[in-house]
Every structure is written in C-alpha cells, then in structure tokens.
Design a protein around this motif. Structure first.
Motif, short mmCIF file in Angstrom:
data_model
loop_
_atom_site.label_atom_id
_atom_site.label_comp_id
_atom_site.label_asym_id
_atom_site.label_seq_id
_atom_site.Cartn_x
_atom_site.Cartn_y
_atom_site.Cartn_z
N ASP A 35 0.85 -1.19 0.00
CA ASP A 35 0.00 0.00 0.00
C ASP A 35 0.89 1.25 0.00
OD1 ASP A 35 0.86 0.43 2.72
OD2 ASP A 35 -0.71 -0.94 3.38
N LEU A 36 0.25 2.41 0.05
CA LEU A 36 0.98 3.68 -0.02
C LEU A 36 1.55 4.12 1.33
CD1 LEU A 36 -1.45 5.58 -2.41
CD2 LEU A 36 0.96 5.07 -2.89
N SER A 37 1.12 3.50 2.42
CA SER A 37 1.55 3.94 3.74
C SER A 37 2.74 3.15 4.29
CB SER A 37 0.38 3.87 4.73
OG SER A 37 -0.08 2.53 4.86
N HIS A 63 -5.36 -1.25 -6.27
CA HIS A 63 -3.92 -1.43 -6.49
C HIS A 63 -3.71 -2.63 -7.41
CE1 HIS A 63 -2.92 1.55 -3.54
NE2 HIS A 63 -3.39 0.85 -2.51
N HIS A 109 0.94 5.78 -8.00
CA HIS A 109 1.18 4.95 -6.82
C HIS A 109 2.66 4.58 -6.67
CE1 HIS A 109 -3.26 3.53 -6.28
NE2 HIS A 109 -3.14 4.84 -6.46
N GLY A 112 4.52 7.38 -5.44
CA GLY A 112 4.12 7.63 -4.06
C GLY A 112 4.71 6.65 -3.07
N MET A 114 4.92 2.96 -3.72
CA MET A 114 4.59 1.54 -3.93
C MET A 114 5.52 0.92 -4.96
SD MET A 114 0.44 1.19 -3.68
CE MET A 114 0.55 -0.60 -3.79
#
Length: 207
Positions: A35-37, A63, A109, A112, A114
């Motif tokens: 994920d992005l976090s 995703h 993504h 960012g 990923m």
C-alpha cells in the motif's frame, strides 16, 4: 567416528539450507502491506531472500502488482511489465538468484512509494554470519615518570633540554666528567646500602 561426524554435519547443513529456502513473506508485514503507507524498501532491507522463498502481495482492488525491469522500476513504468497481478492476493515465487523489481501500475502509486526492490541470494550466503569487526589497537602507553629514589639522587629519566641560546645563559663545563653508574651499581646498590643501615640500626638497638 570422523566419517559419522562429517555425515552428521552435512545432514545438519542440508536441513538448515532446506529450512532457509522455503520461507513465505507477506510483503510489508507484519504491520504493513502492499500500500501507499508502508515503507516497503525499509521492510525489504530487513529480510534475506533465497531461492525457493515466496512473496505474497495482499492489496485492495484499487492497487495491482507489476514485476518490471530495473529501467521500469526507476521510471515507474509498467508498460513493459514482465508479469502483472490484479487478484489482491498475489504469490510470486523467487526461483533464481538476483534482483527483482515490483511496482504498483496505477498512476501515481509507484512514485508515491509503492515500489519494491529485493535481492535473492544463495542459501549459503544467507547462513554465513557477518564478519566480526577487528578490535581496536591498544593505545601506546608511555613510561610513567620515575620520582627520585632514596638517597636524594634524581631519576635517570632524561628529558630534552632547550638550546642554550634560547635561555640567554652560558653554561660552564665542569672541571671533571660526571661519574656514570652502571646498571649493576645504580638503584640496586642504593637499596642495598639503605637495607644495611637499617639492619645495623636494629642490631645496635637490640644490643
């Protein structure tokens, strides 16, 4: 006995290699995911991957996973992906040595965060402990300052003297060269003399 020890060692190594070559890794786990976090590269740096391991990508429907070349990884481009996955629970087998590159192909993504680069190493390299750091060399110790011994004679330790011209003094040469004591007639002789005086005093007091 020796052949038995060798055989046991080989069996133990084979078991360790086999155990080290069938691990399954949930990407980003246990507290993150695909994920992005999640800091995926930091997660990868704490793992050791060998042939036979598997990566499991778990992700939401918005995703995907694309295995790409190094160029695709650097440019965040999945246009020439080696393999693409969209099922939300993708398993990738690591069957060969070398680096593998994965990105999310959804626009923005990858840039960012990923994206994932891993390095698959041999089982033997994974089992080899890191080399121990060499201990620091001990500091060179200096001889302690020796105070004057009994008898009032100064220590034989010599110190550099400043040039006469810097002191503004003229030294007068002694009329006779000083007497130099040999190693056998230095501190040992002085100690012997002191001991003799003490013994004589005690004998005179006893009488």
């Amino acid at each position: 006995m020796a052949p038995c020890k060798v055989a046991f060692s080989m069996m133990t190594m084979a078991v360790l290699v086999q155990a080290a070559s069938c691990a399954t890794y949930n990407v980003g786990g246990p507290n993150g995911g695909w994920d992005l976090s999640t800091d995926l590269q930091t997660w990868a740096s704490t793992q050791t991957f060998v042939p036979g391991d598997s990566l499991v990508f778990k992700y939401a429907p918005f995703h995907d996973v694309a295995e790409v070349t190094k160029a695709g990884y650097d440019s965040c481009s999945a246009s020439n992906a080696i393999e693409s996955y969209t099922d939300g629970n993708s398993v990738v087998k690591l069957s060969a040595l070398g680096k593998r590159f994965f990105i999310c192909g959804i626009t923005g993504h990858c840039s960012g965060g990923m994206k994932l680069e891993i390095d698959v190493v041999s089982a033997a390299a994974a089992l080899t402990p890191p080399a121990a750091a060499a201990p620091p060399s001990p500091a060179t110790s200096q001889a302690p300052f020796a105070p004057p011994l009994l008898g009032g004679e100064p220590s034989t330790t010599s110190f550099p003297e400043p040039p006469v011209g810097d002191l503004g003094l003229d030294l007068v040469a002694p009329s006779a060269p000083p007497h130099h004591q040999s190693a056998a007639h230095g501190p040992g002789l002085r100690m012997f003399t002191v001991v003799g005086v003490v013994v004589a005093f005690l004998l005179a007091w006893a009488l």
